[in-house]
Scaffold this active site. Structure first.
Site, PDB file in Angstrom:
ATOM      1  N   GLN B 257       0.833  -1.205   0.000  1.00 52.73           N
ATOM      2  CA  GLN B 257       0.000   0.000   0.000  1.00 52.73           C
ATOM      3  C   GLN B 257       0.866   1.253   0.000  1.00 52.73           C
ATOM      4  OE1 GLN B 257      -3.486   0.138  -0.297  1.00 52.73           O
ATOM      5  NE2 GLN B 257      -2.769   2.169  -0.790  1.00 52.73           N
ATOM      6  N   HIS B 260       2.155   2.944  -3.230  1.00 57.12           N
ATOM      7  CA  HIS B 260       1.224   3.617  -4.152  1.00 57.12           C
ATOM      8  C   HIS B 260       1.550   5.093  -4.324  1.00 57.12           C
ATOM      9  CE1 HIS B 260      -1.853   1.172  -5.915  1.00 57.12           C
ATOM     10  NE2 HIS B 260      -2.018   0.492  -4.806  1.00 57.12           N
ATOM     11  N   GLU B 324     -10.404   1.924   3.461  1.00 57.25           N
ATOM     12  CA  GLU B 324     -10.686   1.496   2.082  1.00 57.25           C
ATOM     13  C   GLU B 324     -10.435  -0.018   1.963  1.00 57.25           C
ATOM     14  OE1 GLU B 324      -7.807   2.971  -0.656  1.00 57.25           O
ATOM     15  OE2 GLU B 324      -8.982   2.475  -2.439  1.00 57.25           O
ATOM     16  N   HIS B 325      -9.233  -0.464   2.372  1.00 54.38           N
ATOM     17  CA  HIS B 325      -8.900  -1.891   2.384  1.00 54.38           C
ATOM     18  C   HIS B 325      -8.713  -2.320   3.829  1.00 54.38           C
ATOM     19  CE1 HIS B 325      -7.120  -0.274  -1.422  1.00 54.38           C
ATOM     20  NE2 HIS B 325      -7.734  -1.317  -1.937  1.00 54.38           N
ATOM     21  N   ASP B 358      -6.576  -6.226  -5.755  1.00 47.86           N
ATOM     22  CA  ASP B 358      -6.208  -5.123  -6.645  1.00 47.86           C
ATOM     23  C   ASP B 358      -6.251  -5.571  -8.102  1.00 47.86           C
ATOM     24  OD1 ASP B 358      -5.772  -3.400  -4.574  1.00 47.86           O
ATOM     25  OD2 ASP B 358      -3.593  -3.669  -4.519  1.00 47.86           O
ATOM     26  N   HIS B 417     -54.404  16.672  -5.140  1.00 42.97           N
ATOM     27  CA  HIS B 417     -53.963  15.286  -4.950  1.00 42.97           C
ATOM     28  C   HIS B 417     -55.158  14.402  -4.570  1.00 42.97           C
ATOM     29  CE1 HIS B 417     -49.934  16.910  -5.024  1.00 42.97           C
ATOM     30  NE2 HIS B 417     -49.402  15.725  -4.829  1.00 42.97           N
TER      31      HIS B 417
END
Lengths: 433, 433
Positions: B257, B260, B324-325, B358, B417
């Site tokens: 990670q 990245h 996220e992960h 991934d 209505h």
């Protein structure tokens, strides 16, 4: 005004599917100021704004247990039983929307699954104003409860007459199982749910309609990372009426949308001019005796009828327009339904008025407007949940995937991604395969 | 840095779950200018910006059939077969996500149903830069095709080396069935998909990651009424490692990670200090030999390990962080899974590295960051569809609902209505019940 589709240029057609652009740019600085003050001052700011904008002095932001219990006594019995029946239908339809877990073994030893999980904390906004929208309480609270959200709060501006939230709203919220209600409306209510204050908890997603200020506040909140239900705009209906429609019924539906507000848009599409004129005449006749005649009349000024002989072209236009509400006024609606690609909610047949879905059939009335139905759904149980994916891979499953992962990772220049696989499969790390 | 949960104040804990606030406010005026120019000049603006920002002169905005066919020849065979295997798994998992229609008769004669319908036109954005993200093409194109979107277009900036989009991206897109690709990247690509140009069609929803400019452009597009997949931020992972984890594996995941980007955040949570130190040591050892060591090192500066002895408190913290992960590094991951309420994608067990998801396990890697997992889902087939509700009511069904609708409508001051129901049931309009 009645328009003849075949006589319009391509550009004229594309203009007719557009809605008036609503820009909130001028009020954004004002909304930002409100947000800053609520963030800094918390409850004190909420009380100040409520005094200033709603003319009500509130000691406690939270609605008391007594206020909630007293609410029922303000409402006539037939209204209470109507709300209960509507709640039952809405619950039945929304409960059916809950999906189970989807699980797949994509390769031997590689199991992937998807699970819907409730959003922890949600905030429901119910506008104040002349008409108390207790029907909107049903439409937001019931799916939130079915989804299983842990904390569901409701904000609505206090009414001078009651010095609290309208009893119709309190009664309905309590019926749905909501216990935390706050006497705060407008942009400051949205700010409170965004940041949290001493009384009002910060939430994870904000739902509900509102005026231009509330809409701008929800946009600002979204920019700060908050989730919101959908962009909001004036309400609208499009009626497709074929030769088996009942012009008087069509007119009554157009008017029930027109009475919502001067900015509502009502449109009808028919295969011929004669029918279009009949519908127009009915609208004019029924309009005369309406209490909200002036509002409806103003809305009709933004509105039009369209004559399109070809069914295929008619639905091309309708899908392009992507109406919030779409009524298929026909004795035989079924063949048309397959052609519908863009709409919020569809009312099929001569005996399905929009007002049925507005209140009691079971479907939700919080729907995408201004052609957002091209890509947004109306509120449903899924709106109160998110989907989490999971995967579990066995050592032998990873073996089978290894070459693929390492090759792709290295081609994307991500060496550590490749090594995270290899370290798990190198002999020194094997723990008896 | 390793932190001891029980020694932290409530405030310190709440700060640790926050991510650095990314404000796009300074670049907004610049993005607006680009939007204005693309709206006004169309393709000409796209060509000018591409020359200016990417240093590539393009004659035709659209990628030609020849360019697409030639792409395969640039790629080694093992990469092509890896992409194919990954595509197969992603297709298998996403195909299983398609749901059927939900239909319910809420009362006799009142039938409500919900149908998922593909979004007509979607735009996929694939960033350029040093690493060609063909894996992201798989993650966006496959669910779009499975959803059944009528028009799927792809924009990606041209690379100097190829004077076109990277062949890995072209090859992968073609494999997935995408035929319309455009050599345009950055904020101007988002503007083109928002307004449409001579070459690039306007779409209904925009998907895909990007740098700060692309993110700001997607936000601006959203303000103009466009739907977008989700708010984007730097990527992140949280590993929960119990006593049955393999510290070397945990370290490899943290580093995959970290490589990245310098703004990535990697976090691990363990029940004791000894284990935390073992993991830290492994990280330091493995880091040394990584090609993207400098990037990973910078990312590690934003990162921390947290010691939380109680499993309950650990998952309270993890759900608050909403990663996220989320990797559950344990030989026995199952008991922990039930406690997960907020995460994008979960990797269960010692042999399930993040890099599997991934690339190739089948799950999607386009996921909510910066705690958006509290309320947003990762990309899935549903992201390329919307839900339309329908209702069909018989005359006798309407009779049963009538009192409820008219009572509620009148209590909300909406007379028209109520009349839309009554006109359908009055004797003069009955057509033989």
């Amino acid at each position: 005004m009645i328009r003849i589709y075949n006589k319009l240029s391509r550009e004229e057609k594309s203009i007719l599917v557009q809605r008036p652009q609503m820009s909130n740019e001028e009020i954004f600085p004002f909304i930002k100021q409100i947000f800053d003050e609520v963030k800094r001052e918390g409850d004190k700011a909420l009380k100040d704004f409520t005094q200033k904008f709603d003319g009500v002095v509130i000691d406690d932001v939270k609605v008391s247990q007594n206020e909630i219990q007293d609410a029922a006594s303000f409402l006539p019995n037939d209204l209470k039983s109507s709300i209960q029946l509507a709640a039952g239908n809405i619950e039945t339809f929304h409960r059916a929307q809950k999906k189970g877990t989807t699980q797949v073994e994509t390769m031997p030893g590689v199991v992937c699954w998807q699970k819907d999980v409730p959003i922890d904390r949600v905030g429901l906004y119910i506008p104040g104003g002349t008409a108390p929208l207790f029907s909107t309480v049903l439409m937001l609270a019931i799916p939130a409860v079915i989804a299983g959200c842990k904390e569901i709060i409701l904000c609505s501006p206090p009414q001078k007459e009651y010095q609290s939230i309208h009893p119709g709203i309190l009664y309905t919220a309590e019926l749905c199982g909501i216990t935390k209600m706050y006497k705060v409306g407008g942009a400051h209510a949205i700010a409170a749910m965004t940041f949290g204050t001493e009384s009002i908890p910060k939430v994870d997603k904000i739902f509900g309609p509102g005026n231009q200020y509330v809409t701008a506040a929800k946009q600002l909140s979204f920019q700060l990372g908050m989730a919101i239900d959908m962009p909001a705009g004036p309400s609208e209906v499009l009626v497709y009426a074929d030769h088996t429609c009942r012009p008087a019924f069509v007119a009554s539906d157009l008017l029930s949308q027109a009475e919502h507000g001067a900015d509502s848009q009502v449109v009808f599409v028919t295969p011929d001019v004669g029918l279009a004129n009949q519908i127009k005449l009915e609208v004019m006749t029924q309009l005369k005796s309406l209490p909200r005649k002036n509002i409806a009349e103003a809305a009709l000024k933004n509105s039009f009828g369209m004559v399109i002989p070809s069914v295929e072209e008619a639905f091309e236009f309708i899908n392009d327009y992507a109406p919030e509400h779409l009524i298929i006024a026909s004795e035989y609606p079924e063949p048309y339904l397959i052609s519908i690609r863009n709409a919020g909610s569809v009312f099929s047949g001569n005996y399905t008025p929009e007002s049925a879905g507005d209140y009691a059939s079971g479907t939700n009335h919080t729907l995408p407007t201004a052609s957002a139905a091209r890509s947004f759904s109306g509120v449903n149980v899924q709106s109160f949940m998110k989907t989490i994916t999971f995967q579990h891979i066995s050592q032998s499953g990873l073996q089978k995937l290894a070459k693929t992962i390492t090759t792709m990772a290295r081609a994307e220049n991500l060496e550590a991604h490749a090594r995270a696989v290899e370290i798990r499969l190198s002999s020194s790390n094997e723990k008896g395969l």
